[in-house]
Design an enzyme around this catalytic site. Structure first.
Site, PDB file in Angstrom:
ATOM      1  N   HIS A 156       6.796  -2.989   5.906  1.00  0.00           N
ATOM      2  CA  HIS A 156       5.923  -2.124   4.907  1.00  0.00           C
ATOM      3  C   HIS A 156       6.663  -0.933   4.599  1.00  0.00           C
ATOM      4  O   HIS A 156       7.369  -0.484   5.674  1.00  0.00           O
ATOM      5  CB  HIS A 156       4.633  -1.998   5.295  1.00  0.00           C
TER       6      HIS A 156
ATOM      7  N   GLU B  24       5.666   2.154   4.740  1.00  0.00           N
ATOM      8  CA  GLU B  24       5.307   2.944   5.623  1.00  0.00           C
ATOM      9  C   GLU B  24       5.769   2.883   7.116  1.00  0.00           C
ATOM     10  O   GLU B  24       6.079   3.895   7.798  1.00  0.00           O
ATOM     11  CB  GLU B  24       3.923   2.921   5.743  1.00  0.00           C
TER      12      GLU B  24
HETATM   13  C1  PEP Z   1       0.012  -1.097   0.234  1.00  0.00           C
HETATM   14  O1  PEP Z   1      -0.043  -0.061   1.314  1.00  0.00           O
HETATM   15  O2  PEP Z   1       0.859  -1.992   0.587  1.00  0.00           O
HETATM   16  C2  PEP Z   1      -0.398  -0.723  -0.961  1.00  0.00           C
HETATM   17  C3  PEP Z   1      -0.282  -1.351  -1.975  1.00  0.00           C
HETATM   18  O3  PEP Z   1      -1.328   0.392  -0.967  1.00  0.00           O
HETATM   19  P1  PEP Z   1      -2.094   0.725  -2.193  1.00  0.00           P
HETATM   20  O4  PEP Z   1      -2.823  -0.569  -2.969  1.00  0.00           O
HETATM   21  O5  PEP Z   1      -3.184   1.757  -2.052  1.00  0.00           O
HETATM   22  O6  PEP Z   1      -1.285   1.266  -3.298  1.00  0.00           O
END
Ligand code: PEP
Length: 243
Positions: free
Chosen positions: A89, A91
């Site tokens: 991901h 993050e």
């Molecule tokens: C995610 O973190 O994978 C994501 C898509 O977040 P959001 O839907 O909040 O943009």
């Protein structure tokens, strides 16, 4: 593994009291014929054991056991009932400096534990604006997806970094271009490349889900913020069921 997947990534959100949202979602979608995947924080995985939905971890270590304080192995996730794990991901790539090679190793660890790896890829805004999106996607696919991957063990989530949690969403043409490119690359590399489930992620909401699911090669969504409540996630699931 069903090809259509509505996946919710709760990130570092969720207490035991939050499971009431899951119960509400079960009442509405407990017998859905698409895969509904919930990735709660690791602290809540055991508490989800009786849900009809699939459960996933949000990350795993490359090893099975050992001296890695604070880490969780794929084996441990499987042991408490997970069948999927998110890897790479954005993050994790940003906050923990995760590299493509590390993400590939985590995916291998997931396969060894019998988990399906949801491998996340996507460009930054700077990369998008400099016209290198498809080069970035190519490098991430080549580096993050192991040669041992196949459509039964691996899901690819295309998540433009600039669309995550921002409310900004690519146009459907932009999503179609990247998903078509991913499909082509997977088909060149894997015998069953045409069968991989490809998810779009980044500010998916009930109001835009149907348009996104109508795009070629979009088999579902990875949803962050809008997966935290049954009210917000349910219309996304419903849109995928109807797509
Ligand atoms: C995610 O973190 O994978 C994501 C898509 O977040 P959001 O839907 O909040 O943009």
């Amino acid at each position: 593994m069903p090809r259509k997947i509505a996946a919710g990534n709760w990130k570092m959100n969720g207490l035991q009291s939050t499971l009431s949202e899951l119960r509400t979602l079960e009442d509405k979608h407990g017998d859905a014929d698409i895969a509904i995947l919930i990735c709660p924080p690791a602290t809540l995985i055991s508490a989800c054991e009786d849900t009809p939905f699939d459960i996933g971890g949000q990350d795993c270590h490359t090893g099975e056991f050992g001296a890695h304080t604070g880490d969780i192995s794929a084996e441990m996730l499987a042991d408490v009932g997970a069948s999927y794990v998110l890897v790479g991901h954005s993050e994790r790539r940003t906050d923990h400096a995760e590299t493509d090679a590390l993400i590939a190793a985590k995916s291998e660890a997931a396969y060894d534990a019998g988990l399906i790896a949801v491998i996340c890829i996507g460009e930054t805004l700077e990369e998008r604006e400099s016209g290198t999106t498809l080069d970035v996607i190519d490098a991430q696919l080549a580096g993050s997806v192991p040669d041992t991957a196949d459509a039964q063990t691996t899901v690819i989530a295309y998540e433009p970094v600039w669309a995550i949690g921002t409310g900004k969403v690519p146009t459907t043409d932009q999503i179609a271009e990247v998903h078509g490119h991913i499909r082509a690359r997977l088909s060149e590399r894997f015998d069953d490349g045409a069968e991989f489930s490809l998810l779009y992620g980044g500010s998916v909401k009930g109001s835009n889900a149907a348009d996104i699911f109508a795009v070629a090669n979009v088999d579902g969504a990875l949803v962050g913020g809008a997966s935290l409540t049954a009210d917000a996630f349910s219309p996304i699931i419903a849109a995928l069921e109807e797509a």
